[in-house]
Design a protein around this motif. Structure first.
Motif, short mmCIF file in Angstrom:
data_model
loop_
_atom_site.label_atom_id
_atom_site.label_comp_id
_atom_site.label_asym_id
_atom_site.label_seq_id
_atom_site.Cartn_x
_atom_site.Cartn_y
_atom_site.Cartn_z
N UNK A 97 -2.14 116.16 -45.65
CA UNK A 97 -1.18 115.24 -45.03
C UNK A 97 -0.52 114.34 -46.07
N UNK A 140 -2.00 121.07 -50.21
CA UNK A 140 -1.90 121.18 -48.76
C UNK A 140 -2.74 120.07 -48.15
N UNK A 199 2.12 122.60 -53.40
CA UNK A 199 0.92 122.67 -54.23
C UNK A 199 -0.28 122.04 -53.52
N UNK A 246 -7.07 113.55 -48.20
CA UNK A 246 -7.88 114.48 -49.01
C UNK A 246 -7.15 115.82 -48.96
N UNK A 247 -6.47 116.14 -50.02
CA UNK A 247 -5.70 117.38 -50.04
C UNK A 247 -6.50 118.48 -50.74
N UNK A 248 -6.00 119.71 -50.61
CA UNK A 248 -6.56 120.83 -51.36
C UNK A 248 -5.44 121.45 -52.18
N UNK A 249 -5.52 121.52 -53.51
CA UNK A 249 -6.54 120.87 -54.36
C UNK A 249 -6.43 119.35 -54.25
N UNK A 250 -7.48 118.67 -54.66
CA UNK A 250 -7.45 117.22 -54.54
C UNK A 250 -6.43 116.64 -55.49
N UNK A 251 -5.59 115.75 -54.99
CA UNK A 251 -4.51 115.19 -55.81
C UNK A 251 -5.01 113.95 -56.57
N UNK A 252 -5.71 114.22 -57.68
CA UNK A 252 -6.30 113.13 -58.46
C UNK A 252 -5.24 112.22 -59.06
N UNK A 277 -11.97 121.18 -59.49
CA UNK A 277 -10.96 120.64 -60.41
C UNK A 277 -11.62 119.79 -61.49
N UNK A 282 -9.96 119.71 -39.12
CA UNK A 282 -10.30 118.53 -39.92
C UNK A 282 -11.71 118.62 -40.47
N UNK A 302 -9.46 113.10 -44.42
CA UNK A 302 -9.06 114.51 -44.33
C UNK A 302 -8.21 114.70 -43.09
N UNK A 303 -8.13 113.65 -42.28
CA UNK A 303 -7.36 113.73 -41.04
C UNK A 303 -5.91 113.34 -41.29
N UNK A 304 -5.13 113.43 -40.24
CA UNK A 304 -3.71 113.09 -40.35
C UNK A 304 -3.54 111.58 -40.51
#
Lengths: 439, 300
Positions: B292, B290, B288, B103-109, A214, A200, B82-84
């Protein structure tokens, strides 16, 4: 005529004769009695001997039966490695009848060697006159590597010289495998704890890096970014995605895993797994399905099992692709075949993924389930795929193994077919790999 | 048009600037690096929305948002982490927070954008809002009976399987969602369920269930809508929380929501009490993003 004077003599003679007869008769009787006594004694002695013999025979039989009942292989040899006796397990092990083994050399019979084995425990027992315990040996039979431990015990004569040696051979293949599994599970659990702690903390900045990259790409004018800058930022974004994929896979290993069980059709899961190949460019080879008719639906977590199958199938397809590249370079004819099979054996579902790709070198066989073990170049896979498979199959109380024999690699997944009504939809088995922190 | 004012609270400066950069295009944005600073800012100006990280040194996000909601009931709130997200359903339930974005990677804007817009404009309904600009709404069905429900389910599953190769657990989720809409939503004047589960049902003229199916370049989605609006956000949170803790295993109801959330990449629940319930679930084609899954419940 007889004179009167001779009468008393005659009478005396008669009496003496009678007395003599009586004595004789008495002696005779006595003798008879004695003979009878003697013969009786003799008979008694004979029965005792018989009984003793019977006892010995019985005891021998008991020992022999015990000897044969043992699943460990036992063999008695002389000091020159000549086999004097073996038990049934030994004969079964070498696949021969007992009497064809006797008189042969033990190294020849068991290991098919012309001379004594290196670090032979019998040799050491002979010279040290003491037991040598559990020396590891291995041999491959029918393409399968098996592990043994051999102990040797000396049998001495009255002068203390070793005359025979008893060899006790244990098959520890399964034991070794279980041990390795345990170590692997512990290793995974250890990684789980470590990952849960840091994942985390890494995810947070990572999503910041990716998110900023991005933004810079979508609003490049705002950041005064030229083409070269955009190129670099794209690389940064890709790298952060790669790092994140590793973290995601690691978390998958460490998270408390829920197994949501429902009825699933293995055949369709296999088809689904195979359908993943083409979109990622792994195609151009034959895919065969050998799924037993009337295969029962089974209780499992379908999405997890699918994930495990996808991993295994992808590996197989990648091995075929690698083999194709290799054979093309060496100008050898090659056509790849991927075979997906499922069948039921009693209470187990056996799923096999077979390919004729590059295969796993024997020395790597024990490592393939280790996290981060990979043969792929950086960025092409995290090396966690099979670890995740292992974890998933373990959660389902199943087993997974991958072996290459004669150019054919077989991944075997064995899953128990449970009939327990408690494992119905929604029933969950929760295993914890690491901590789950809460605010 | 009035520009909405948003406050971003996160202790990670990179996340703050990143969110500000993105949001500035459409909104007036301020930021704070901890709870106390955020509360101080709130006394000076009125924000339409406060977005807060969950895990910060000092005051944690949920506590901060709870405090803000208490003082400024009009302000909308949402959490990011960024946690579950599943680990915070409890907290969300306690503090009445129904939107948590990972907070995903890439960030899902795109996801963030839709949720923010929904909170600010209270315009939450319609699957087209949740799909990207290159979307196509393939089918819309109106279901009036349990028989029709079956056909629609089959249809959509087949369409998805034909188009994308695998239909995943679409059938299962649709089954749960449509069952909820047909059997659990309609009630009589006394609030008693009108139709018995598994029985053939013909809905009344005033009752309907809509199903829409569409996709864009990264995902497909299915919306199931009923005109009852009986589902409450508290119920959803309660059910999800119970199931996550493994207590709801034998519950008759609520399992569907939990399972759908488990199987689908995204589950969005939009509620207009006594008027409309919309459940949207979406699956991404590739892994796409990654990270939670979010918690997304909107009520107007």
């Amino acid at each position: 005529m007889i004179s009167f004077a001779s009468i008393p003599w005659i009478l005396f003679g008669i009496v003496a004769f009678v007395v003599l007869l009586c004595i004789l008769a008495y002696q005779n009787l006595k003798l008879r009695h004695r003979t009878a006594q003697l013969s009786e004694e003799l008979t008694r002695e004979e029965t005792e001997e018989e009984q003793l013999a019977l006892k010995i025979w019985l005891s021998k039989k008991q020992l022999e039966t015990t000897f044969d009942a043992l699943s460990d292989r036992i063999c008695v040899i002389d000091t020159d490695f000549t086999i004097l006796r073996v038990n049934k397990a030994y004969a079964d092990e070498v696949g021969r009848r007992i009497r064809t083994i006797l008189g042969k050399k033990c190294h020849l019979v068991f290991f098919n060697r012309k001379s004594a084995c290196d670090n032979c425990p019998a040799l050491e027992t002979h010279s040290m006159i003491q037991a040598v315990k559990e020396r590891p040996f291995s041999k491959s039979a029918d393409g399968e590597e098996r592990s043994f431990t051999i102990s040797a015990y000396p049998v001495c004569d009255e002068k203390g010289t070793v005359v025979n040696i008893i060899e006790h051979i244990r098959d520890v293949t399964e034991e070794k495998r279980m041990n390795e599994q345990l170590i692997r599970s512990e290793k995974l659990a250890g990684i789980g704890i470590l990952t849960a702690g840091i994942a985390h903390e890494i995810n947070n900045p990572l999503s910041g890096i990716a998110g900023t990259a991005e933004n810079m790409l979508s609003m490049h004018d705002k950041y005064g970014l030229n083409d070269k800058g955009r190129e670099r930022i794209t690389t940064i974004l890709e790298c952060s995605q790669r790092a994140s994929a590793i973290m995601r896979d690691l978390l998958r290993l460490s998270q408390k895993q829920e197994v949501v069980r429902q009825q699933a059709d293995i055949k369709s899961l296999l088809h689904k797994a195979a359908a993943h190949l083409q979109p990622i460019g792994l195609d151009g080879f034959a895919i065969e399905f050998h799924v037993e008719e009337d295969l029962p639906r089974m209780r499992c977590d379908p999405s997890k099992i699918e994930q495990a199958l996808v991993n295994v199938v992808k590996n197989a397809a990648q091995a075929i692709a690698d083999q194709r590249k290799k054979t093309r370079r060496e100008k050898i004819d090659y056509s790849g075949v991927l075979c997906l099979a499922a069948r039921r054996v009693e209470n187990e579902m056996i799923i096999e993924v077979v390919d004729n790709g590059v295969g796993i070198p024997p020395e790597a066989e024990s490592q393939i389930f280790d996290p981060f073990y990979t043969t792929r170049p950086p960025g092409k896979g995290t090396g966690l795929g099979l670890s995740i498979c292992y974890r998933i199959i373990e959660e389902h109380q199943g087993q997974i193994s991958v072996v290459t024999r004669k150019g054919v690699t077989t991944a075997t997944i064995v899953l128990p077919i449970s009939k327990d009504p408690l494992t119905d939809i929604g029933a969950r088995i929760t295993t914890r790999g690491g901590g789950d922190e809460k605010v | 048009m009035k520009k909405y004012k948003i406050l971003v609270v996160d202790d990670e400066s990179l996340i703050r600037t990143m969110l500000c950069d993105y949001l500035e295009v459409a909104y007036t944005v301020s930021s704070a690096e901890n709870g106390m600073d955020a509360l101080a800012l709130c006394t000076r100006e009125r924000f339409d929305l406060v977005i807060s990280d969950i895990n910060m040194p000092g005051m944690k996000g949920p506590k901060l948002l709870h405090e803000i909601k208490k003082q400024y009931p009009e302000t909308k709130i949402m959490l990011i982490t960024a946690y579950n997200v599943d680990d915070y359903i409890r907290v969300a339930k306690e503090y009445g927070i129904t939107n948590i974005i990972p907070k995903t990677v890439p960030f899902n804007y795109d996801e963030l954008g839709v949720v923010i817009d929904g909170l600010l404009t209270e315009n939450i309904f319609g699957i087209e809002r949740y799909l990207l600009a290159d979307q196509r709404i393939e089918r819309t069905y109106c279901i009036k009976s349990s028989e029709e429900a079956k056909t629609v389910r089959e249809n959509v599953t087949q369409l998805i399987a034909a188009k994308f190769g695998s239909s995943g657990d679409v059938k299962l989720i649709m089954d749960e969602m449509i069952t909820n809409a047909i059997y659990h939503a309609p009630t009589n004047e006394n609030g008693i369920k009108k139709y018995e589960e598994y029985m053939p049902v013909q809905l009344e003229p005033s009752e309907y269930v809509y199903v829409s199916y569409g996709f864009d370049s990264e995902k497909y989605g299915i919306a199931v809508i009923d005109n009852q609006g009986r589902l409450k956000k508290e119920t959803v949170l309660y059910k999800i929380d119970r199931h996550l803790r493994g207590e709801g295993m034998l519950d008759d109801s609520g399992r569907g929501i939990h399972m759908s959330r488990l199987f689908a990449d995204r589950l969005i629940i939009n509620i207009h009490p006594h008027a409309k319930t919309e459940v949207i679930f979406m699956n991404y084609f590739l892994n796409k993003y990654s990270g939670y899954k979010p918690l997304c419940i909107n009520e107007i």
